[in-house]
Scaffold this motif. Structure first.
Motif, PDB file in Angstrom:
ATOM      1  N   ALA A 182      -2.819  29.831  12.171  1.00  9.70           N
ATOM      2  CA  ALA A 182      -3.093  28.996  10.533  1.00  9.70           C
ATOM      3  C   ALA A 182      -2.987  30.321   9.940  1.00  9.70           C
ATOM      4  O   ALA A 182      -3.621  30.071   8.986  1.00  9.70           O
ATOM      5  CB  ALA A 182      -4.583  28.192  10.717  1.00  9.70           C
ATOM      6  N   GLY A 183      -3.339  31.061   9.825  1.00 13.11           N
ATOM      7  CA  GLY A 183      -2.953  32.442   9.205  1.00 13.11           C
ATOM      8  C   GLY A 183      -1.627  32.642   8.386  1.00 13.11           C
ATOM      9  O   GLY A 183      -1.586  33.635   7.533  1.00 13.11           O
ATOM     10  N   GLN A 184      -0.680  32.276   9.210  1.00 13.31           N
ATOM     11  CA  GLN A 184       0.520  32.625   9.631  1.00 13.31           C
ATOM     12  C   GLN A 184       1.115  31.434   8.236  1.00 13.31           C
ATOM     13  O   GLN A 184       1.973  31.820   7.744  1.00 13.31           O
ATOM     14  CB  GLN A 184       1.036  32.558   9.977  1.00 13.31           C
ATOM     15  CG  GLN A 184       0.755  34.035  11.020  1.00 13.31           C
ATOM     16  CD  GLN A 184       1.361  34.556  11.936  1.00 13.31           C
ATOM     17  OE1 GLN A 184       1.918  34.283  12.279  1.00 13.31           O
ATOM     18  NE2 GLN A 184       1.538  35.811  12.799  1.00 13.31           N
ATOM     19  N   GLN A 185       0.856  30.173   8.349  1.00 13.65           N
ATOM     20  CA  GLN A 185       1.419  29.205   8.200  1.00 13.65           C
ATOM     21  C   GLN A 185       0.097  28.171   7.833  1.00 13.65           C
ATOM     22  O   GLN A 185      -0.896  27.657   9.115  1.00 13.65           O
ATOM     23  CB  GLN A 185       2.420  28.366   8.497  1.00 13.65           C
ATOM     24  CG  GLN A 185       3.505  28.530   9.665  1.00 13.65           C
ATOM     25  CD  GLN A 185       3.654  28.137  11.326  1.00 13.65           C
ATOM     26  OE1 GLN A 185       2.937  27.780  11.575  1.00 13.65           O
ATOM     27  NE2 GLN A 185       4.398  29.161  11.830  1.00 13.65           N
ATOM     28  N   ALA A 186       0.087  28.248   6.045  1.00 11.19           N
ATOM     29  CA  ALA A 186      -0.984  27.046   5.980  1.00 11.19           C
ATOM     30  C   ALA A 186      -0.294  25.153   6.079  1.00 11.19           C
ATOM     31  O   ALA A 186       0.099  25.370   5.938  1.00 11.19           O
ATOM     32  CB  ALA A 186      -1.429  27.401   3.744  1.00 11.19           C
ATOM     33  N   TYR A 187      -1.249  24.924   5.863  1.00 12.51           N
ATOM     34  CA  TYR A 187      -1.207  23.165   6.224  1.00 12.51           C
ATOM     35  C   TYR A 187      -2.155  22.426   5.283  1.00 12.51           C
ATOM     36  O   TYR A 187      -3.273  23.124   5.301  1.00 12.51           O
ATOM     37  CB  TYR A 187      -1.217  22.832   8.293  1.00 12.51           C
ATOM     38  CG  TYR A 187      -2.601  23.526   8.593  1.00 12.51           C
ATOM     39  CD1 TYR A 187      -3.173  22.315   8.742  1.00 12.51           C
ATOM     40  CD2 TYR A 187      -3.178  24.128  10.201  1.00 12.51           C
ATOM     41  CE1 TYR A 187      -4.394  22.878   9.055  1.00 12.51           C
ATOM     42  CE2 TYR A 187      -3.860  24.496   9.962  1.00 12.51           C
ATOM     43  CZ  TYR A 187      -4.929  23.768   9.844  1.00 12.51           C
ATOM     44  OH  TYR A 187      -6.379  24.032  10.430  1.00 12.51           O
ATOM     45  N   GLY A 188      -2.302  21.329   5.013  1.00 13.78           N
ATOM     46  CA  GLY A 188      -3.266  20.435   4.108  1.00 13.78           C
ATOM     47  C   GLY A 188      -3.984  20.141   5.303  1.00 13.78           C
ATOM     48  O   GLY A 188      -4.212  20.006   5.677  1.00 13.78           O
ATOM     49  N   ASN A 189      -5.075  20.078   3.794  1.00 13.52           N
ATOM     50  CA  ASN A 189      -6.393  20.092   4.470  1.00 13.52           C
ATOM     51  C   ASN A 189      -7.009  21.016   5.540  1.00 13.52           C
ATOM     52  O   ASN A 189      -7.779  21.196   5.946  1.00 13.52           O
ATOM     53  CB  ASN A 189      -6.834  19.243   5.179  1.00 13.52           C
ATOM     54  CG  ASN A 189      -5.917  17.464   4.359  1.00 13.52           C
ATOM     55  OD1 ASN A 189      -6.126  17.648   3.502  1.00 13.52           O
ATOM     56  ND2 ASN A 189      -5.981  16.051   4.997  1.00 13.52           N
ATOM     57  N   GLY A 190      -6.046  22.308   5.108  1.00  9.15           N
ATOM     58  CA  GLY A 190      -6.668  23.318   6.026  1.00  9.15           C
ATOM     59  C   GLY A 190      -6.846  24.766   5.234  1.00  9.15           C
ATOM     60  O   GLY A 190      -7.116  25.536   5.259  1.00  9.15           O
ATOM     61  N   SER A 191      -7.097  24.424   3.448  1.00  8.06           N
ATOM     62  CA  SER A 191      -6.584  25.168   3.105  1.00  8.06           C
ATOM     63  C   SER A 191      -7.965  27.123   2.912  1.00  8.06           C
ATOM     64  O   SER A 191      -7.451  28.234   3.606  1.00  8.06           O
ATOM     65  CB  SER A 191      -7.187  25.087   1.626  1.00  8.06           C
ATOM     66  OG  SER A 191      -8.217  24.489   0.836  1.00  8.06           O
ATOM     67  N   ILE A 192      -8.983  26.769   3.394  1.00  8.01           N
ATOM     68  CA  ILE A 192     -10.067  27.576   3.553  1.00  8.01           C
ATOM     69  C   ILE A 192      -9.778  28.274   4.902  1.00  8.01           C
ATOM     70  O   ILE A 192      -9.623  29.454   4.680  1.00  8.01           O
ATOM     71  CB  ILE A 192     -11.117  26.807   3.039  1.00  8.01           C
ATOM     72  CG1 ILE A 192     -11.507  26.946   1.646  1.00  8.01           C
ATOM     73  CG2 ILE A 192     -12.507  28.379   3.246  1.00  8.01           C
ATOM     74  CD1 ILE A 192     -11.301  27.952   0.762  1.00  8.01           C
TER      75      ILE A 192
END
Ligand code: NDP
Ligand code: 8X3
Length: 254
Positions: A143-153
């Motif tokens: 998740a630090g390499q590929q952002a996903y919707g609803n995971g911004s922070i």
């Protein structure tokens, strides 16, 4: 690896999931353990378990909230020499659009995943520098390499872990200190229970139809990374379950 025998290994977030599994695997390798988390009762239980299975190792437990910088500094003063630091404590709160994320959830994630990791590193790295030895292993995330919707922070907090790990490679380049970043994909732990505030059916649905990693799978990689010869640094590792291709792309058996 016999290289880990007698080494002092500090693991944050050792009360559950990946951190607990790391404790078990380092104990198996003959390392002494410094186990930190907020839930001291769980750490005590784990300590009893590990000491009964491995008579030669020493296990110490620390009730520690990594968000509390002063407490981290004071506690670290009692650690003695830390050979390996596994910065694992971390969490996600919710799965929401940026505009719906509460200040409390945002603070909890950033204070734990980013500032907490920095607090512990600041408490331990000067000693490693003075001894010119040591290994810091940061648990990042896909998740630090590929952002996903609803995971911004959450994604942003793990991107910060990646940047911090990479910056530390530069800052320790003239030392024998190793900096490694391990980025897991989907691991079934208490992570989703924490994310969904104890809603078990929501947490279970994350892993439906997939064979996810478990804590042991990541612990094996952490122990492998820590067990390489001193001139070898595995700077980065991405570890997926076989049916995962990207942060939010998993194949689910129908
Ligand atoms: P768990 O919820 O099972 O474990 C999280 C651990 O972090 C617990 O031991 C918890 O202990 C500790 N922790 C949380 N907040 C604090 C705090 N303020 N101070 C000290 N310890 C804290 O989840 P995982 O094992 O899955 O998570 C471990 C790491 O792996 C996290 O950094 C997570 O982001 C990362 N990760 C997880 C993935 C997954 O799919 N599960 C994938 C990629 C990365 P306590 O509550 O007792 O303080
Ligand atoms: C945790 C994995 O599912 O949030 O770092 O990308 S996920």
């Amino acid at each position: 690896s016999s290289r880990l025998r007698g080494k002092n290994v500090l693991i944050t977030g050792a009360s559950s999931g990946i951190g607990e599994a790391c404790a078990r695997h380092f104990a198996q390798a003959g390392s002494n353990l410094l186990l930190a988390a907020r839930r001291k009762d769980r750490l005590e239980k784990l300590k009893k378990d590990l000491e009964s299975q491995h008579s030669q190792i020493k296990v110490s437990t620390f009730e520690l909230d990594v968000r509390n910088r002063a407490k981290v500094q004071a506690t670290a003063a009692t650690f003695g020499d830390v050979d390996v630091l596994v910065n694992n404590a971390g969490l996600v709160i919710g799965l929401e659009k940026l505009e719906d994320i509460t200040e409390e959830a945002m603070d909890t994630m950033i204070d734990t995943n980013v500032k907490g990791l920095v607090h512990v590193t600041q408490a331990v790295l000067p000693g490693m520098r003075a001894r010119d030895r040591g290994h810091i292993i940061n648990i990042g995330s896909v998740a630090g390499q590929q952002a996903y919707g609803n995971g911004s922070i959450y994604c942003g907090s793990k991107a910060a872990v990646a940047s911090i790990s990479k910056a530390l490679l530069f800052e320790t380049i003239d030392t024998a200190i190793r900096i490694s970043e391990i980025n897991p994909g989907m691991v079934e732990t208490e992570f989703s229970m924490v994310r969904f505030k104890g809603d078990k059916s929501k947490a279970d649905s994350v892993y439906k139809g997939v064979h996810p990693l478990d804590g042991n799978d990541i612990a094996e990689t952490v122990v492998f990374v820590a067990g390489r010869p001193e001139h070898v640094n595995i700077a980065e590792m991405l570890v997926f379950p076989t049916n995962q291709a990207a942060a939010t792309t998993v194949y689910r058996k129908p």
